[in-house]
Design an enzyme around this catalytic site. Sequence first.
Site, mmCIF file in Angstrom:
data_model
loop_
_atom_site.group_PDB
_atom_site.id
_atom_site.type_symbol
_atom_site.label_atom_id
_atom_site.label_comp_id
_atom_site.label_asym_id
_atom_site.label_seq_id
_atom_site.Cartn_x
_atom_site.Cartn_y
_atom_site.Cartn_z
ATOM 1 N N ARG A 95 28.726 10.735 38.968
ATOM 2 C CA ARG A 95 27.529 10.509 39.176
ATOM 3 C C ARG A 95 26.832 9.815 38.256
ATOM 4 O O ARG A 95 26.098 8.917 38.402
ATOM 5 C CB ARG A 95 26.786 11.747 39.529
ATOM 6 C CG ARG A 95 27.100 12.526 40.817
ATOM 7 C CD ARG A 95 26.703 13.934 40.861
ATOM 8 N NE ARG A 95 25.245 14.044 40.779
ATOM 9 C CZ ARG A 95 24.547 14.898 40.145
ATOM 10 N NH1 ARG A 95 25.173 15.911 39.612
ATOM 11 N NH2 ARG A 95 23.173 14.875 39.793
ATOM 12 N N SER A 151 25.112 21.139 40.910
ATOM 13 C CA SER A 151 25.865 21.001 39.618
ATOM 14 C C SER A 151 25.057 21.800 38.719
ATOM 15 O O SER A 151 25.917 22.499 37.851
ATOM 16 C CB SER A 151 25.359 19.562 39.230
ATOM 17 O OG SER A 151 25.466 19.483 37.919
HETATM 18 N N1 URA Z 1 22.173 18.806 34.349
HETATM 19 C C1 URA Z 1 23.165 19.211 35.170
HETATM 20 O O1 URA Z 1 23.779 19.787 34.778
HETATM 21 N N2 URA Z 1 23.485 18.493 36.542
HETATM 22 C C2 URA Z 1 22.601 17.530 36.971
HETATM 23 O O2 URA Z 1 23.038 17.244 37.903
HETATM 24 C C3 URA Z 1 21.463 17.320 36.509
HETATM 25 C C4 URA Z 1 21.279 17.821 34.927
#
Ligand code: URA
Length: 454
Positions: A172, A187
């Site tokens: 990503r 996430s």
């Molecule tokens: N922090 C994370 O761990 N994941 C994300 O997608 C954005 C911030």
Amino acid sequence: MSAPLHIIDLIRKKRDGGSLDPREIAFLAAGAADGSIPPEQLSAWLMAAFLRGLTLDETRALTLAMRDSGEKFSPARLGKVAVDKHSTGGVGDKTSFLVAPIAAACGLVVPMISGRALGHTGGTLDKLEAIPGYRTALSLAEFETVLANCGASIVSQTPSLVPADRALYALRDRTGTVESPGLICASILSKKLAAGLDALVLDVKTGSGAFLRDRKDAEYLAALMVATAEAAGTRTVALLTDMSQPLGRCAGNWIELVEAVELLRGDRHPESEDLRELSLILAGWMIHLGGQAATPEMGYAHAEASLADGLGLRVFYSMVEAQGGDVSAFDDPVKFHKPGATKVLDAWQSGFVSEMDTTALGWAVQRLGAGREKAGEPVDPHAGIEFHARRGAHVEKGQPLATLYATSAVLLAEPVALLKEAIHFSETPPQPVQLISRIFTRESAEAHLNGQER
Ligand code: URA
């Protein structure tokens, strides 16, 4: 027997606006974790998910599948309620250094798995590593020992914890698919839920320094995360908090720790009051959700008492020492602070500080040396900015506005230019902004989502 799944079918389905069922999502998360789905196909699916959005059911299924993609931590043996807090990035946000020891001082256990600097925002782990000797990479067994002895531990993700997020997050970051509410929710929560939490407080930032600057997007993310975590059995609230200026007066690595330790010592500083207040409110909610106070307000009072009696500071020092850190650096923090170059930036006009582009301020901090250009690069523990005036303050031309600390003098010019662009003045005071603009509990999160599914 169910039909075999093929990643190309899942990419095409999402690309064309369809929804994946939990079995398809689990296939995707497992393939990301064990490397059986190649990066180009994961990236294509991520872009399809970014553009089409994820339904609530897909987000929930992805969160759980990612949570279950590797090893998990179980705090049950510690015999205490496990709580944590997550802030969605920000500039000068050092609330973790306050809320983790405060909640532990109030009888809870705080297993905090944190991240590194990301984009314009600083990283909790990078800040802690400014303390000589502090180890962030503990095994789960070491993590448990620190938690048993100190009540709080702040560590990095282990290679075996949530491997699906490790793979998907890296993609990503490189494919422009970070800013998706469903993907952010899965996430963040997959890692928090893999830590076996009983309760979680989410601090979702809004304003010029937030990842999702648009207020409606931030509200949707907050509600989505609360509903998803609650459905997974973790009591959760989200607070929408202001990031239209840096939180507290310091942004960097070592200087942020020093500001947090000053507050843990009970010291007060006018420019650190927003940090103190937000930390006590977040800790108050942690203490309430963790069952140690009947209301968040009573939790706030317990949190404040742990600053007054010094227990929060003692927990923080014991955690630092248990993780190999040398707390004597805090005895004389100014002596320990050795930036390569220092510059005081004076106000270039008189007036009220009316607006700050906090994302630009965050980039200035990173480019002084506090952040990294490429993954894996070292950061400078001493780089950062101390702000001497906050939004709403009146300054006279020539009055110090900020002190910049850089790795070397050549790194000062770009951040100075960024600050001059980012800070605006007006003749009349700006409208005050609320520190906390909205709170989502399970009920209000579900009501919000019912009207707004995307
Ligand atoms: N922090 C994370 O761990 N994941 C994300 O997608 C954005 C911030």
